[in-house]
Motif scaffolding. Sequence first.
Motif, PDB file in Angstrom:
ATOM      1  N   TYR A 177      41.471  50.140  35.997  1.00  0.00           N
ATOM      2  CA  TYR A 177      41.884  50.300  37.498  1.00  0.00           C
ATOM      3  C   TYR A 177      43.252  50.441  37.517  1.00  0.00           C
ATOM      4  O   TYR A 177      43.858  50.479  38.704  1.00  0.00           O
ATOM      5  N   ASP A 178      44.133  50.473  36.652  1.00  0.00           N
ATOM      6  CA  ASP A 178      45.358  50.942  36.408  1.00  0.00           C
ATOM      7  C   ASP A 178      46.021  49.866  37.350  1.00  0.00           C
ATOM      8  O   ASP A 178      46.950  50.016  38.234  1.00  0.00           O
ATOM      9  N   ASP A 179      45.652  48.432  37.276  1.00  0.00           N
ATOM     10  CA  ASP A 179      46.284  47.389  37.807  1.00  0.00           C
ATOM     11  C   ASP A 179      46.278  47.346  39.438  1.00  0.00           C
ATOM     12  O   ASP A 179      46.625  46.442  40.095  1.00  0.00           O
ATOM     13  N   GLU A 180      45.130  47.833  39.763  1.00  0.00           N
ATOM     14  CA  GLU A 180      44.612  47.916  41.125  1.00  0.00           C
ATOM     15  C   GLU A 180      43.231  47.575  41.156  1.00  0.00           C
ATOM     16  O   GLU A 180      42.307  48.256  41.605  1.00  0.00           O
ATOM     17  N   ALA A 181      42.592  46.516  40.352  1.00  0.00           N
ATOM     18  CA  ALA A 181      41.298  46.333  40.474  1.00  0.00           C
ATOM     19  C   ALA A 181      40.659  45.818  41.899  1.00  0.00           C
ATOM     20  O   ALA A 181      41.446  45.312  42.709  1.00  0.00           O
ATOM     21  N   PRO A 182      39.430  46.084  42.247  1.00  0.00           N
ATOM     22  CA  PRO A 182      38.854  45.786  43.330  1.00  0.00           C
ATOM     23  C   PRO A 182      38.899  44.011  43.627  1.00  0.00           C
ATOM     24  O   PRO A 182      38.715  43.475  42.691  1.00  0.00           O
ATOM     25  N   ALA A 183      39.039  43.803  45.023  1.00  0.00           N
ATOM     26  CA  ALA A 183      39.065  42.254  45.218  1.00  0.00           C
ATOM     27  C   ALA A 183      37.984  41.549  44.677  1.00  0.00           C
ATOM     28  O   ALA A 183      38.246  40.468  44.466  1.00  0.00           O
ATOM     29  N   GLU A 184      36.422  42.153  44.691  1.00  0.00           N
ATOM     30  CA  GLU A 184      35.400  41.718  44.522  1.00  0.00           C
ATOM     31  C   GLU A 184      35.474  41.064  42.697  1.00  0.00           C
ATOM     32  O   GLU A 184      35.111  40.048  42.397  1.00  0.00           O
ATOM     33  N   LEU A 185      36.033  42.215  42.037  1.00  0.00           N
ATOM     34  CA  LEU A 185      36.055  41.848  40.634  1.00  0.00           C
ATOM     35  C   LEU A 185      37.151  40.883  40.268  1.00  0.00           C
ATOM     36  O   LEU A 185      37.144  39.980  39.333  1.00  0.00           O
ATOM     37  N   ILE A 186      38.400  40.891  41.121  1.00  0.00           N
ATOM     38  CA  ILE A 186      39.185  39.847  40.686  1.00  0.00           C
ATOM     39  C   ILE A 186      38.888  38.645  41.120  1.00  0.00           C
ATOM     40  O   ILE A 186      38.963  37.462  40.550  1.00  0.00           O
ATOM     41  N   ALA A 187      37.874  38.484  42.176  1.00  0.00           N
ATOM     42  CA  ALA A 187      37.334  37.027  42.667  1.00  0.00           C
ATOM     43  C   ALA A 187      36.239  36.637  41.460  1.00  0.00           C
ATOM     44  O   ALA A 187      36.425  35.526  41.005  1.00  0.00           O
ATOM     45  N   GLU A 188      35.625  37.505  40.853  1.00  0.00           N
ATOM     46  CA  GLU A 188      34.820  37.241  39.876  1.00  0.00           C
ATOM     47  C   GLU A 188      35.465  36.852  38.577  1.00  0.00           C
ATOM     48  O   GLU A 188      35.033  35.854  37.908  1.00  0.00           O
ATOM     49  N   LEU A 189      36.562  37.390  38.209  1.00  0.00           N
ATOM     50  CA  LEU A 189      37.274  37.038  37.075  1.00  0.00           C
ATOM     51  C   LEU A 189      38.138  35.854  37.267  1.00  0.00           C
ATOM     52  O   LEU A 189      38.051  35.000  36.239  1.00  0.00           O
ATOM     53  N   THR A 190      38.515  35.432  38.511  1.00  0.00           N
ATOM     54  CA  THR A 190      39.083  33.890  38.814  1.00  0.00           C
ATOM     55  C   THR A 190      37.891  32.925  38.614  1.00  0.00           C
ATOM     56  O   THR A 190      38.248  31.930  38.115  1.00  0.00           O
ATOM     57  N   SER A 191      36.646  33.360  38.951  1.00  0.00           N
ATOM     58  CA  SER A 191      35.557  32.310  38.864  1.00  0.00           C
ATOM     59  C   SER A 191      35.308  32.160  37.647  1.00  0.00           C
ATOM     60  O   SER A 191      35.046  31.028  36.914  1.00  0.00           O
ATOM     61  N   ALA A 192      35.249  33.423  36.784  1.00  0.00           N
ATOM     62  CA  ALA A 192      35.100  33.264  35.170  1.00  0.00           C
ATOM     63  C   ALA A 192      36.154  32.439  34.480  1.00  0.00           C
ATOM     64  O   ALA A 192      35.889  31.656  33.515  1.00  0.00           O
ATOM     65  N   ALA A 193      37.366  32.393  34.922  1.00  0.00           N
ATOM     66  CA  ALA A 193      38.343  31.612  34.629  1.00  0.00           C
ATOM     67  C   ALA A 193      38.260  30.119  34.661  1.00  0.00           C
ATOM     68  O   ALA A 193      38.434  29.138  33.799  1.00  0.00           O
ATOM     69  N   GLU A 194      37.477  29.759  35.880  1.00  0.00           N
ATOM     70  CA  GLU A 194      37.255  28.349  36.102  1.00  0.00           C
ATOM     71  C   GLU A 194      36.164  27.898  35.052  1.00  0.00           C
ATOM     72  O   GLU A 194      36.176  26.763  34.620  1.00  0.00           O
ATOM     73  N   ALA A 195      35.159  28.814  34.916  1.00  0.00           N
ATOM     74  CA  ALA A 195      33.961  28.478  33.946  1.00  0.00           C
ATOM     75  C   ALA A 195      34.533  28.391  32.505  1.00  0.00           C
ATOM     76  O   ALA A 195      34.221  27.458  31.709  1.00  0.00           O
ATOM     77  N   VAL A 196      35.513  29.137  31.904  1.00  0.00           N
ATOM     78  CA  VAL A 196      36.043  29.076  30.702  1.00  0.00           C
ATOM     79  C   VAL A 196      36.952  27.795  30.586  1.00  0.00           C
ATOM     80  O   VAL A 196      36.970  27.119  29.397  1.00  0.00           O
ATOM     81  N   ASP A 197      37.560  27.500  31.582  1.00  0.00           N
ATOM     82  CA  ASP A 197      38.232  26.139  31.731  1.00  0.00           C
ATOM     83  C   ASP A 197      37.434  24.819  31.368  1.00  0.00           C
ATOM     84  O   ASP A 197      37.459  23.944  30.703  1.00  0.00           O
TER      85      ASP A 197
END
Length: 246
Positions: A177-197
Amino acid sequence: MAEQPYIELSELRDVQMKMTRFFMAYRFVLEEMVTKIDILQEEFEVAHDYNPIEHTKSRLKSPESIVKKVRRKNLPVKTAVIREEIRDIAGIRITCSFRSDIYEIRNMLLSQQDIELVEEKDYIQNPKPNGYQSLHMIVRLPVYMSDRVEHPYVEVQIRTIAMDFWASLEHKIYYKYDDEAPAELIAELTSAAEAVDALDKKMEWIHQALRKNPGPSQPHVEDPFDLPEATLERLLSAAPREKPEE
């Protein structure tokens, strides 16, 4: 259309030689760092019957990537500036299983006298806002050439398998997305980071529990040749005979 400037073949060869010479020190310092890591990995496995490193990956930035980064930082495209300001031309990523391994490897590397720590950023204790975690270090060490000694910088990243998986996915998303990823993907990515932690912390707890109850230990022998004479004689008599040295 403006006419392209003509470049002599001799000038191209001169640029190529200088570029090769510039990257040589970075290539050598990467080889030296990889060798050091391999030695530490093998020695640690023999001493502790455990390998803290899953895999290691090294890379050199391309000339194009270097120039783009120089321009992003509004720096002059000069060799001396690039050597000092672009400190990730040579990079090594070390992936391990557990969080404690990260700091174990960090301490083993920095205990070596010729490795100088220049900068350190702990994104594990202080993750980035998007959830990114890793330990970043900028180090340098001497590379002895035929006519000079250089001290190239190396970026070292140490992270767990889970952290590496997450970072790889993040890179793919931002690249697509050339550093402009959709907000819903960013939210899922942040949630995944919490799961990784959470996963890393759970795995670390299990790892530490196993280390507290390691099972029967093998006798530790510092001086394998310092044996009683009778034992040594029995070993020699039981060993297959070798061909005499010439």
